[in-house]
Motif scaffolding. Structure first.
Motif, PDB file in Angstrom:
ATOM      1  N   THR A 197       2.469   6.512  -6.864  1.00 40.66           N
ATOM      2  CA  THR A 197       1.403   7.359  -7.397  1.00 40.66           C
ATOM      3  C   THR A 197       1.717   8.833  -7.183  1.00 40.66           C
ATOM      4  OG1 THR A 197      -0.206   5.632  -6.935  1.00 40.66           O
ATOM      5  CG2 THR A 197      -1.067   7.844  -7.289  1.00 40.66           C
ATOM      6  N   LEU A 237       1.304   3.985  -3.004  1.00 44.28           N
ATOM      7  CA  LEU A 237       0.980   5.377  -2.707  1.00 44.28           C
ATOM      8  C   LEU A 237       2.142   6.290  -3.073  1.00 44.28           C
ATOM      9  CD1 LEU A 237      -1.081   7.316  -1.491  1.00 44.28           C
ATOM     10  CD2 LEU A 237      -0.043   6.892   0.729  1.00 44.28           C
ATOM     11  N   THR A 244       0.842  -1.203   0.000  1.00 38.82           N
ATOM     12  CA  THR A 244       0.000   0.000   0.000  1.00 38.82           C
ATOM     13  C   THR A 244       0.874   1.249   0.000  1.00 38.82           C
ATOM     14  OG1 THR A 244      -1.752  -1.137   1.198  1.00 38.82           O
ATOM     15  CG2 THR A 244      -1.769   1.265   1.272  1.00 38.82           C
ATOM     16  N   ARG A 275      -3.988   7.399 -12.066  1.00 41.00           N
ATOM     17  CA  ARG A 275      -5.257   6.948 -11.477  1.00 41.00           C
ATOM     18  C   ARG A 275      -5.243   5.441 -11.222  1.00 41.00           C
ATOM     19  NH1 ARG A 275     -10.210   8.606 -14.689  1.00 41.00           N
ATOM     20  NH2 ARG A 275      -9.868  10.538 -13.584  1.00 41.00           N
ATOM     21  N   GLY A 296      -4.603  -1.160   0.199  1.00 37.75           N
ATOM     22  CA  GLY A 296      -4.986  -0.622   1.502  1.00 37.75           C
ATOM     23  C   GLY A 296      -6.234  -1.298   2.042  1.00 37.75           C
ATOM     24  N   CYS A 297      -7.205  -1.552   1.157  1.00 40.40           N
ATOM     25  CA  CYS A 297      -8.412  -2.279   1.575  1.00 40.40           C
ATOM     26  C   CYS A 297      -8.088  -3.714   1.962  1.00 40.40           C
ATOM     27  CB  CYS A 297      -9.453  -2.251   0.464  1.00 40.40           C
ATOM     28  SG  CYS A 297     -10.229  -0.650   0.251  1.00 40.40           S
ATOM     29  N   ALA A 345      -3.208   1.373  -5.008  1.00 39.40           N
ATOM     30  CA  ALA A 345      -2.858   1.724  -3.623  1.00 39.40           C
ATOM     31  C   ALA A 345      -4.086   1.559  -2.725  1.00 39.40           C
ATOM     32  CB  ALA A 345      -2.327   3.156  -3.555  1.00 39.40           C
ATOM     33  N   PHE A 346      -5.241   2.011  -3.206  1.00 39.04           N
ATOM     34  CA  PHE A 346      -6.479   1.854  -2.454  1.00 39.04           C
ATOM     35  C   PHE A 346      -6.848   0.379  -2.298  1.00 39.04           C
ATOM     36  CE2 PHE A 346     -11.157   1.589  -2.384  1.00 39.04           C
ATOM     37  CZ  PHE A 346     -11.391   2.272  -1.189  1.00 39.04           C
ATOM     38  N   GLY A 398      -3.068   4.747  -8.275  1.00 40.82           N
ATOM     39  CA  GLY A 398      -3.759   5.182  -7.065  1.00 40.82           C
ATOM     40  C   GLY A 398      -4.847   4.211  -6.649  1.00 40.82           C
ATOM     41  N   LEU A 399      -5.546   3.655  -7.629  1.00 38.94           N
ATOM     42  CA  LEU A 399      -6.571   2.662  -7.316  1.00 38.94           C
ATOM     43  C   LEU A 399      -5.950   1.369  -6.791  1.00 38.94           C
ATOM     44  CD1 LEU A 399      -9.091   3.215 -10.225  1.00 38.94           C
ATOM     45  CD2 LEU A 399      -9.447   3.685  -7.799  1.00 38.94           C
TER      46      LEU A 399
END
Length: 105
Positions: A57, A54, A50, A77, A87-88, A83-84, A80-81
């Motif tokens: 990005t 990040l 993550t 983008r 992270g999730c 990374a999200f 970044g997605l």
């Protein structure tokens, strides 16, 4: 360089490369190679990825300006997605497997 960055296959290749950490983690899990504490290993691995995604990005805009390659913005983008996404996965692993798991008690 501009031709490579504007190719549709470059984006597909980067997408596949971004899934490599998850596939590696699944491969290690399938072969029981997740160390003595697998939940901690998965949590740390997803958290590390993550942070890496990040930082990658956030570094795209300065690299785009330094290298004078405006085509790099196409990948921000998607990264970044990812990374999200990682992270999730990190949060889900921590909440579901570590905090509410009956296996650890």
């Amino acid at each position: 360089m501009k031709k490579v960055l504007s190719s549709k296959w470059t984006k597909a290749l980067i997408f596949a490369l971004c899934l490599t950490p998850l596939l590696n983690l699944a491969w290690q899990g399938y072969h029981d190679n997740l160390t003595a504490n697998p939940i901690e290993y998965i949590t740390h691995n997803t958290g590390d990825w993550t942070i890496r995604f990040l930082l990658i990005t956030l570094a795209i805009t300065p690299f785009r300006m330094l290298l004078k390659e405006p085509q790099l913005i196409r990948f921000r983008r998607m990264l970044g997605l990812f990374a999200f996404f990682y992270g999730c996965l990190h949060l889900t692993t921590w909440v579901w497997l570590d905090k509410f798991s009956t296996f650890t008690r």
